[in-house]
Design a protein around this motif. Structure first.
Motif, PDB file in Angstrom:
ATOM      1  N   SER A  47       3.451   5.540  -0.899  1.00 52.14           N
ATOM      2  CA  SER A  47       2.491   6.762  -0.587  1.00 52.14           C
ATOM      3  C   SER A  47       3.174   8.173  -1.166  1.00 52.14           C
ATOM      4  N   PRO A  48       2.002   8.865  -1.858  1.00 55.63           N
ATOM      5  CA  PRO A  48       2.560  10.321  -2.199  1.00 55.63           C
ATOM      6  C   PRO A  48       2.991  11.057  -1.248  1.00 55.63           C
ATOM      7  N   ASP A  49       2.494  10.740   0.235  1.00 57.24           N
ATOM      8  CA  ASP A  49       2.714  11.575   1.237  1.00 57.24           C
ATOM      9  C   ASP A  49       4.323  11.336   1.682  1.00 57.24           C
ATOM     10  N   ILE A  50       4.651  10.448   1.255  1.00 54.63           N
ATOM     11  CA  ILE A  50       6.134  10.154   1.968  1.00 54.63           C
ATOM     12  C   ILE A  50       7.241  10.309   0.841  1.00 54.63           C
ATOM     13  N   LEU A  51       7.103   9.577  -0.198  1.00 55.13           N
ATOM     14  CA  LEU A  51       8.127   9.455  -0.955  1.00 55.13           C
ATOM     15  C   LEU A  51       8.792  10.911  -1.564  1.00 55.13           C
ATOM     16  N   PRO A  52       7.957  11.677  -2.177  1.00 61.63           N
ATOM     17  CA  PRO A  52       8.436  12.865  -2.797  1.00 61.63           C
ATOM     18  C   PRO A  52       9.230  13.875  -2.046  1.00 61.63           C
ATOM     19  N   VAL A  87      17.118   9.901  -7.359  1.00 62.33           N
ATOM     20  CA  VAL A  87      16.237   9.251  -6.671  1.00 62.33           C
ATOM     21  C   VAL A  87      14.790   8.970  -7.262  1.00 62.33           C
ATOM     22  N   TYR A  88      14.152   7.924  -7.549  1.00 59.04           N
ATOM     23  CA  TYR A  88      13.048   7.490  -8.326  1.00 59.04           C
ATOM     24  C   TYR A  88      11.913   7.290  -7.361  1.00 59.04           C
ATOM     25  N   THR A  89      10.739   7.873  -7.761  1.00 57.93           N
ATOM     26  CA  THR A  89       9.472   7.399  -6.991  1.00 57.93           C
ATOM     27  C   THR A  89       8.450   6.762  -7.892  1.00 57.93           C
ATOM     28  N   PHE A  90       7.839   5.849  -7.132  1.00 58.27           N
ATOM     29  CA  PHE A  90       6.534   5.287  -7.842  1.00 58.27           C
ATOM     30  C   PHE A  90       5.407   5.483  -6.977  1.00 58.27           C
ATOM     31  N   CYS A  91       4.357   6.272  -7.164  1.00 58.44           N
ATOM     32  CA  CYS A  91       3.314   6.285  -6.141  1.00 58.44           C
ATOM     33  C   CYS A  91       1.844   5.816  -6.501  1.00 58.44           C
ATOM     34  N   TYR A  92       1.269   5.372  -5.981  1.00 62.05           N
ATOM     35  CA  TYR A  92      -0.177   5.199  -6.269  1.00 62.05           C
ATOM     36  C   TYR A  92      -1.133   6.679  -5.930  1.00 62.05           C
ATOM     37  N   ALA A  93      -2.107   6.745  -6.447  1.00 66.33           N
ATOM     38  CA  ALA A  93      -2.955   8.040  -6.390  1.00 66.33           C
ATOM     39  C   ALA A  93      -3.396   8.427  -5.030  1.00 66.33           C
ATOM     40  N   ALA A  94      -3.392   9.593  -4.382  1.00 66.45           N
ATOM     41  CA  ALA A  94      -3.712   9.873  -3.006  1.00 66.45           C
ATOM     42  C   ALA A  94      -5.218   9.308  -2.762  1.00 66.45           C
ATOM     43  N   GLU A  95      -5.950   9.444  -3.832  1.00 67.48           N
ATOM     44  CA  GLU A  95      -7.407   9.081  -3.585  1.00 67.48           C
ATOM     45  C   GLU A  95      -7.297   7.669  -3.104  1.00 67.48           C
ATOM     46  N   SER A  96      -6.174   6.683  -3.324  1.00 64.48           N
ATOM     47  CA  SER A  96      -6.326   5.296  -2.975  1.00 64.48           C
ATOM     48  C   SER A  96      -6.021   5.053  -1.381  1.00 64.48           C
ATOM     49  N   GLU A  97      -5.816   6.258  -0.629  1.00 57.20           N
ATOM     50  CA  GLU A  97      -5.738   6.322   0.673  1.00 57.20           C
ATOM     51  C   GLU A  97      -7.108   6.706   1.659  1.00 57.20           C
ATOM     52  N   ASP A  98      -7.935   5.595   1.487  1.00 55.41           N
ATOM     53  CA  ASP A  98      -9.216   5.837   1.808  1.00 55.41           C
ATOM     54  C   ASP A  98      -9.330   4.930   2.981  1.00 55.41           C
ATOM     55  N   PHE A  99      -9.970   5.699   4.307  1.00 52.19           N
ATOM     56  CA  PHE A  99     -10.026   5.229   5.746  1.00 52.19           C
ATOM     57  C   PHE A  99     -11.251   4.243   5.453  1.00 52.19           C
ATOM     58  N   GLY A 100     -12.191   4.425   4.306  1.00 55.60           N
ATOM     59  CA  GLY A 100     -13.457   3.821   4.375  1.00 55.60           C
ATOM     60  C   GLY A 100     -13.199   2.824   3.336  1.00 55.60           C
ATOM     61  N   ALA A 101     -12.131   2.327   2.654  1.00 60.36           N
ATOM     62  CA  ALA A 101     -11.938   1.523   1.651  1.00 60.36           C
ATOM     63  C   ALA A 101     -12.182   0.098   2.288  1.00 60.36           C
ATOM     64  N   LEU A 138      -3.097  -1.433  -0.986  1.00 56.50           N
ATOM     65  CA  LEU A 138      -2.213  -0.339  -1.170  1.00 56.50           C
ATOM     66  C   LEU A 138      -0.604  -1.014  -0.903  1.00 56.50           C
ATOM     67  N   ASP A 139      -0.472  -2.109   0.014  1.00 55.79           N
ATOM     68  CA  ASP A 139       0.827  -2.912  -0.001  1.00 55.79           C
ATOM     69  C   ASP A 139       0.777  -3.693  -1.311  1.00 55.79           C
ATOM     70  N   MET A 140      -0.216  -4.393  -1.536  1.00 58.82           N
ATOM     71  CA  MET A 140      -0.157  -5.275  -2.604  1.00 58.82           C
ATOM     72  C   MET A 140       0.148  -4.484  -3.833  1.00 58.82           C
ATOM     73  N   TRP A 141      -0.109  -3.148  -4.028  1.00 61.72           N
ATOM     74  CA  TRP A 141      -0.026  -2.095  -5.149  1.00 61.72           C
ATOM     75  C   TRP A 141       1.673  -2.278  -5.235  1.00 61.72           C
ATOM     76  N   VAL A 142       2.399  -1.927  -4.014  1.00 63.05           N
ATOM     77  CA  VAL A 142       3.783  -1.912  -3.998  1.00 63.05           C
ATOM     78  C   VAL A 142       4.390  -3.040  -4.410  1.00 63.05           C
ATOM     79  N   PHE A 143       4.119  -4.361  -3.766  1.00 66.27           N
ATOM     80  CA  PHE A 143       4.861  -5.532  -4.069  1.00 66.27           C
ATOM     81  C   PHE A 143       4.374  -5.806  -5.680  1.00 66.27           C
ATOM     82  N   VAL A 172     -11.152   9.750   2.437  1.00 66.81           N
ATOM     83  CA  VAL A 172      -9.781   9.730   1.699  1.00 66.81           C
ATOM     84  C   VAL A 172      -8.911  10.800   2.375  1.00 66.81           C
ATOM     85  N   PHE A 173      -7.614  10.278   2.612  1.00 66.08           N
ATOM     86  CA  PHE A 173      -6.894  10.823   3.538  1.00 66.08           C
ATOM     87  C   PHE A 173      -6.580  12.308   2.835  1.00 66.08           C
ATOM     88  N   SER A 174      -6.816  13.465   3.475  1.00 72.43           N
ATOM     89  CA  SER A 174      -6.312  14.753   2.874  1.00 72.43           C
ATOM     90  C   SER A 174      -6.064  15.459   4.137  1.00 72.43           C
TER      91      SER A 174
END
Length: 902
Positions: free
Chosen positions: A140-145, A156-170, A176-181, A792-794
């Motif tokens: 998550s871009p909310d934690i790694l940076p 220390v290197y970070t690879f994050c998906y877009a913040a818009e992906s954190e959608d409670f209505g998705a 999100l976890d599949m993206w990481v794996f 979307v989480f904001s």
């Protein structure tokens, strides 16, 4: 003192009071300047893989399904055959940022980090990632940076998906976890054709961090007992299995990889977190691989809970830790220095190493925490006169030397158990000492603020008595005494400044300690007034005086009690008793509130049409039909949006557009309505309700209706009271117009009844804030409240909408108070001063009740109590201006000319 000067002074004083609690109670506990401490022996692992399943509860992972099968079969097999397991006990606030800071940096972050949305680094800190040779992280871009920004160098290197992906209505947050794996797999595959990356991956002291947010997102959207949450756990289990196999194969099964799976926090049954419920604070911990202990078979083990039996794990030793203990565990496994600010204690039972390694590691742990204690003590000693400095006696310089010498002696004599026991004692003492020096100046600063509070409140009372009552006569000033008084207080200020200067205190200390000087100077200057007042008061009947003072004091103190509503306000009593957290969305109640608003509107419009008011144009009533349509539309949008999310179709775009348009244009419709008292207040209710409904998920949608009813009764009551005493010649409320000007000569002097009016206003303000829960608790904020506007989480956008929801009842109370103030011919300044005294007395009470410990609900509530009453001065000015705008201003639109036949 002139009014502008008085207002400016009041604002400055209250700003100091407001900021003081964050400086006194919530300053950062971190210190810098320590020497890194590393275990001198070779570590058991070359690399560490950290899986953090965000929002994963311990029971959700460990418990078996209804058919007796494991929900996470791979991880279950690990803890039964290959590794150690237990529960990690988190601390409040149980949020993502402080949870990850505790895991990776080893300390429990101060509450002030909430101002950064749990994202940025309010204070720089060390971490396991910073001490590693290389760290790669995905998630998550909310934690790694925040851990990359806090690291020194470029490792220390970070690879994050877009913040818009954190959608409670998705449709499925598990993606999100599949993206990481998937990205971890691609990363290792690409390293085979990248020699630089391949070489870096084969270095020692490497950390791979996988942040898995899907479980937390599904928990918020669907609740932890939902199929989506539990299916996400199975997907994470499969992903962990694949990644572990991939890494083992990549390194040729060299047995030098350590694996840890845990969570930053849990989650309540209703899908929230932030407080201290066991479902939030109990998280899983599984450790396996290099350096990790194997499962330990036991026949009996005692814990206060019954989880072992429920999880069918009675025969496997459960090893519980504090969340901050995981950081020194990771550092010990790969041989990096313990994070400099870590307060965790190394959990030795998770290690499968020699007794010497364990003893040396514990010694390193103890020295690392002792280093923090020494720096903290040194800093406090430098800013305190030697004759006033009181050291922490259990850890004097000689005691420190004895502890370190004895531990080293035990290790050399191979008495490892004794050495470890002494290390733990030293760690506990060092932690106590850290807390001692962190709160060293709290009493001193608190008393300074308290003295300022009393001085300011006394001065305001004197201003009220001099300018707005007939209790005193004008007393001529004695210039000679005034000059001596000035020099006396100036000398006191210089002495305080010199005292702080020689101690090299922070600049804020000067403000807190010098503030009482001008305040008490202003009070002492009015000694003749105080003497004249005392003479007049003594002439009053003592029984009446005592009764009045008792009522005033009890009234103000009652406002500080949590169950005031059940005692004084039957109409609103049910709302504070409803659960703030732990409730499911109840959209039918929101629909009912919308329909009730429309029914009340129809009834009110019927009454308006029948009433005789020669000043009103019936065409103005059209505005109310538009507002009623807006309320009906909001009611439909709420139901439609939640139904769409329930069937996983996301937030409909049209509903989102309607919601934002309603938010923007509701105030415009309000300003088109007539300014007659009843009609404008009625329009204000409709305008605010159309927005409030969109932000409601249950019973709170009915709160503004109940509050508005009480406000209308209050306005009528005050008007009738004045007419009863013959103090008002105003017309009936039905034809009263907010835009009617009032001659300043019509303002009257204060009566005892006006104290009651001010008291009522403060009471209703507090009722409006705490009636249905408040922003004190992150736990109490259900993301479903803003689903009509965004999913979307904001955090800041959602927080802004939450503040708007909290402010709407305030606006209703302020508009009602504006009506009371104008219709009763009261000076706004006199009422302002009375409210100021009431709020300051309450603030002083709450100042000593502020907590910097306990659950986030407890901490937040104690802060919000103080901030609310401290902000009342500024807030009243803002709300008064807004109320005047909403009640007196009207937008003019071109009207059709009427043609009459001859």
């Amino acid at each position: 003192m002139d009014i502008p000067v008085f207002i400016l002074a009041g604002l400055l004083v209250h700003c100091v009071f407001l900021v003081s609690i964050f400086d006194i109670y919530f300053s950062s506990p971190l210190v810098h300047g320590m020497t890194p401490q590393r275990t001198p022996l070779a570590p058991p692992a070359k690399r560490l893989v950290l899986f953090v399943a965000d929002g994963l509860r311990a029971d959700s992972l460990y418990e078996l399904d209804s058919n007796g099968t494991a929900r996470a079969p791979y991880l279950r097999s690990i803890l039964e055959n290959n590794g150690s397991w237990g529960i990690s006990h988190t601390r409040v606030p149980t949020e993502s940022r402080p949870g990850h800071v505790a895991l990776i940096a080893g300390f429990y972050e101060d509450v002030s980090a909430v101002a950064k949305g749990w994202k940025e680094n309010p204070v720089e800190f060390d971490s396991v990632f910073n001490e590693s040779k290389y760290t790669w992280s995905w998630g998550s871009p909310d934690i790694l940076p925040m851990f990359a920004k806090g690291a020194t160098g470029d490792h220390v290197y970070t690879f994050c998906y877009a913040a818009e992906s954190e959608d409670f209505g998705a449709e499925d947050a598990a993606k999100l976890d599949m993206w990481v794996f998937d990205h971890v797999k691609s990363f290792f595959n690409s390293s085979r054709s990248n020699q630089t990356l391949f070489s870096a991956l084969n270095e020692e002291k490497v950390v791979l961090f996988l942040h898995l947010l899907g479980i937390d997102t599904n928990g918020h959207a669907h609740r932890p007992n939902s199929r989506e949450y539990q299916e996400n756990i199975k997907q994470v289990d499969e992903g962990v299995k694949e990644i572990a196999s991939l890494i083992d194969n990549f390194y040729g099964n060299d047995g030098k990889t350590a694996f840890i799976l845990t969570s930053d926090h849990g989650m309540t049954d209703w899908g929230s977190h932030g407080a201290g419920h066991p479902s939030e604070t109990l998280t899983p911990l599984i450790v396996w691989g290099a350096g990790a202990n194997y499962p330990q078979k036991v026949t009996t083990q005692f814990f206060e809970d019954n989880f072992l039996k429920e999880w069918k794990l009675e025969n496997l030793k459960r090893l519980d830790v504090n969340q901050a203990d995981i950081a020194p565990l990771m550092a010990s496994l790969i041989g990096v220095p313990f994070p400099l600010n870590s307060v965790g204690t190394l959990p030795l039972e998770y290690l499968n190493t020699s007794a010497l390694f364990k003893a040396e590691s514990m010694f390193t742990n103890a020295v690392q925490i002792l280093e923090q204690f020494k720096v903290k003590m040194s800093q406090k000693k430098e800013t305190t006169l030697s004759i006033l400095f009181t050291p922490f006696k259990p850890l004097s310089a000689s005691e420190q030397i004895n502890y370190l010498k004895n531990i080293r002696l035990y290790i050399e004599q191979q008495k490892y158990d004794e050495a470890i026991s002494l290390c733990k004692t030293l760690i506990n003492l060092a932690l106590e000492g850290l807390s001692y020096y962190h709160t060293y100046d709290r009493l001193f600063l608190g008393l300074s603020i308290a003295v300022s509070f009393v001085g300011w409140t006394t001065y305001v009372i004197l201003v009220i008595i001099k300018a707005h009552t007939n209790l005193t006569k004008t007393v001529p000033a004695n210039k000679k005494k005034s000059t001596l008084l000035f020099y006396g207080f100036a000398s006191a200020g210089m002495m305080i400044t010199f005292f702080l200067l020689i101690q090299t205190c922070p600049w804020t200390y000067y403000i807190y300690c010098l503030l009482p000087v001008p305040l008490w100077y202003a009070v002492v200057k009015e000694i003749p007034v105080i003497q004249d007042l005392a003479t007049n008061v003594l002439l009053l009947h003592r029984g009446q005086l005592a009764g009045f003072l008792l009522v005033c004091i009890l009234g103000i103190e009652i406002l500080t009690k949590a169950l005031i509503w059940t005692l004084l306000c039957v109409l609103l009593a049910i709302f504070p008793l409803m659960p703030v957290v732990g409730r499911e969305p109840n959209i039918p109640l929101v629909t009912a509130a919308g329909l009730l608003t429309i029914l009340i509107s129809l009834f009110s419009l019927t009454c308006l049409c029948k009433s005789e008011n020669k000043y009103r144009d019936n065409e103005d009533l059209k505005v109310y039909f538009y507002q009623m349509f807006s309320v009906a539309l909001s009611t439909y949008v709420v139901g439609s949006t939640h139904n769409s999310l329930k069937i996983k179709q996301g937030l409909p775009v049209m509903n989102q557009i309607i919601s934002w348009m309603t938010l923007v244009f509701s105030p415009v419709l309000l300003l088109l309505s007539p300014t007659f008292l009843f009609e404008r207040l009625f329009s204000i209710l409709l305008s605010l309700m159309s927005t409030y409904l969109l932000l409601s998920t249950g019973y709170e949608a009915l709160f503004p209706l109940a509050l508005f009813g009480l406000m209308f009764v209050w306005i009528n009551m005050e008007q009738e009271a004045l007419q009863h005493y013959g103090l008002s010649l105003k017309p009936k409320l039905a034809v009263f117009n907010f835009t009617c000007t009032m001659d300043i000569t019509q303002f009257r002097q204060l009566h005892l009844d006006d104290v009651r009016r001010s008291f009522f206003f403060v009471f209703f303000i507090v009722t409006a804030f705490f009636g249905t829960g408040n922003i004190a608790s992150i736990n109490s904020f259900d993301p479903a409240s803003v689903y009509c506007f965004l999913t979307v989480f904001s955090p800041f956008m959602m927080g802004g909408l939450l503040l708007l929801k909290v402010a709407i009842p305030f606006v209703l109370v302020s508009c009602a108070f504006e009506a009371v103030q104008v219709t009763t011919q009261l000076s706004s300044k006199s009422l302002f001063l009375i409210v100021l005294v009431i709020s300051d007395i309450m603030a002083l009470h709450f100042f000593f009740l502020v907590k910097d410990y306990g659950s986030w609900l407890d901490i937040g509530t104690s802060i919000s109590h103080y901030v609310l009453v401290m902000s009342l001065t500024i807030f009243m000015m803002v709300m008064n201006g807004l109320a005047q705008l909403l009640t007196t201003r009207r937008l003019g639109l071109p009207r059709r000319n009427k043609h009459h036949s001859m």
